[in-house]
Design an enzyme around this catalytic site. Sequence first.
Site, PDB file in Angstrom:
ATOM      1  N   LEU A 258      20.285  31.708   5.224  1.00 13.31           N
ATOM      2  CA  LEU A 258      21.709  32.716   4.987  1.00 13.31           C
ATOM      3  C   LEU A 258      21.475  33.987   4.851  1.00 13.31           C
ATOM      4  O   LEU A 258      22.471  35.201   5.491  1.00 13.31           O
ATOM      5  CB  LEU A 258      21.637  32.238   3.355  1.00 13.31           C
ATOM      6  CG  LEU A 258      23.376  32.572   3.419  1.00 13.31           C
ATOM      7  CD1 LEU A 258      24.638  32.684   4.229  1.00 13.31           C
ATOM      8  CD2 LEU A 258      23.295  32.418   1.836  1.00 13.31           C
ATOM      9  N   TYR A 259      20.622  34.470   4.849  1.00 11.61           N
ATOM     10  CA  TYR A 259      19.885  36.052   4.837  1.00 11.61           C
ATOM     11  C   TYR A 259      19.981  36.816   6.697  1.00 11.61           C
ATOM     12  O   TYR A 259      20.788  37.438   6.674  1.00 11.61           O
ATOM     13  CB  TYR A 259      18.228  36.423   4.163  1.00 11.61           C
ATOM     14  CG  TYR A 259      17.739  37.443   5.123  1.00 11.61           C
ATOM     15  CD1 TYR A 259      18.377  38.628   3.709  1.00 11.61           C
ATOM     16  CD2 TYR A 259      16.724  37.824   5.797  1.00 11.61           C
ATOM     17  CE1 TYR A 259      18.446  40.517   4.165  1.00 11.61           C
ATOM     18  CE2 TYR A 259      15.769  38.876   5.743  1.00 11.61           C
ATOM     19  CZ  TYR A 259      16.722  39.955   6.056  1.00 11.61           C
ATOM     20  OH  TYR A 259      16.308  41.117   5.198  1.00 11.61           O
ATOM     21  N   ALA A 260      19.108  35.830   7.465  1.00 14.18           N
ATOM     22  CA  ALA A 260      19.553  36.333   9.007  1.00 14.18           C
ATOM     23  C   ALA A 260      21.168  36.450   9.164  1.00 14.18           C
ATOM     24  O   ALA A 260      21.879  36.806  10.324  1.00 14.18           O
ATOM     25  CB  ALA A 260      18.773  35.257   9.627  1.00 14.18           C
ATOM     26  N   THR A 262      23.960  36.673   6.909  1.00 18.82           N
ATOM     27  CA  THR A 262      24.236  38.191   7.217  1.00 18.82           C
ATOM     28  C   THR A 262      24.323  39.263   7.323  1.00 18.82           C
ATOM     29  O   THR A 262      24.971  40.255   7.534  1.00 18.82           O
ATOM     30  CB  THR A 262      24.174  38.125   5.018  1.00 18.82           C
ATOM     31  OG1 THR A 262      22.682  38.697   5.190  1.00 18.82           O
ATOM     32  CG2 THR A 262      24.451  36.700   4.311  1.00 18.82           C
ATOM     33  N   LYS A 263      22.944  39.122   7.862  1.00 24.26           N
ATOM     34  CA  LYS A 263      22.790  39.835   8.581  1.00 24.26           C
ATOM     35  C   LYS A 263      23.262  40.262  10.156  1.00 24.26           C
ATOM     36  O   LYS A 263      23.430  41.374  10.928  1.00 24.26           O
ATOM     37  CB  LYS A 263      20.516  40.793   9.011  1.00 24.26           C
ATOM     38  CG  LYS A 263      20.847  41.270   8.114  1.00 24.26           C
ATOM     39  CD  LYS A 263      20.759  42.018   7.012  1.00 24.26           C
ATOM     40  CE  LYS A 263      19.838  42.788   5.863  1.00 24.26           C
ATOM     41  NZ  LYS A 263      20.184  44.149   5.928  1.00 24.26           N
TER      42      LYS A 263
END
Length: 433
Positions: A258-260, A262-263
Amino acid sequence: MYNNMVSPPDTSKTTKLERYNSYLRRVNNTKLLAASSKLLFRATLLVALVLVFIFTINYPGPIVGGGDSQNGSLHTTSRFFSSSFYGSGTAWEKQVRKSSTPQRPNGFSVLVTGAAGFVGTHCSLALKKRGDGVLGLDNFNSYYDPSLKKARQNLLSRHQIFIVEADLNDSPILNKLFDIVPFTHVLHLAAQAGVRYAMQNPQSYVASNIAGFVNLLEVAKAADPQPAIVWASSSSVYGLNKDNPFSESDRTDQPASLYAATKKAGEEIAHTYNHIYGLSLTGLRFFTVYGPWGRPDMAYFFFTKDILQGKTISIYKTHDGGEVARDFTYIDDIVKGCVGALDTAEKSTGSGGKKRGPAQLRIYNLGNTSPVGVGRLVSILEGLLNVKAKKHVITMPRNGDVPYTHANVTLAHKDFGYKPTTDLATGLRKFVK
């Protein structure tokens, strides 16, 4: 004889009347005392509120306390104060202006978001050292121990860098800052970091990395002049990409976390604001940054701590039994890349939310170009610490981590001379020291 005897006066009525009057006096005294107490309490409360208000607008230092996550009570309190009081008062505005005023001819005035973070602190110091004006913004959330961020804040304060404690989603404070300071640049480093934590608190990634970024862009697009914006994307956007080394032209539509995601969303949002509003935007894909004042959730950091404490460390292997490797990039090299991107950023072409012409839109890798296996990382730490690590090798869990990263920095080298110079052994020596 009995008729001639005088009867004693009847005093019962008088006694009763005196008792009644005494009761009334007590009741009246009690009422008067109660009324006086209420009046005194209200007056004291009013004076206290006036004093708090005066102190807040003239000395709006950060609200310090035990940390909590972005959705926690402290953060809510901080945002309440920032919206209601924080951002007014001559003393506060003087601090903001002084910190953001450049000290060299044609120097930049830079708003650094996430200034109390790892990369933010180092970049702020580098910009200030060369004479640029630097104003920090940070919400001091407790993804990791806020005391480390406070220590960085104290370091920046000693170099006359002021950090405003507020959240990216606090529009009133952002608008206030842009009203006070005509920022030439924004170095946007604030984000919810960490790949694995997204499985525990996914909402925080959306709030910071998407909503917070959009809010910043909304304020920047309406500014006059519009600032040029350099912001931190991530090497995580390459996700399941199998081409090595990773190049900016490679596909980034298969995020592994999810971090990736959002980026990657941030990169698409940047394209939109560039296209519609003429904002100059440069995204930087960082590759595993390490060094002094680093984040405690990074492997090199907690490996060092656990080895010194005699704890067993878990070393991941890939699902096919291969070695996990990272393109570890020393903080000084990352700072040079950030400053190079700022120096070559063209001006935004919009004004007051209206685009006047095509604007610059760029994306770059910032890495070391030399992937190192995690086993080698541990061996270097063992030598520097003179302690043998207790190792437990396990298969990498499916938590969003990728097995391998490798940066191609040809484009950054061509456009602003980016050239990493610190190998892992040298960088870890500086960290351990």
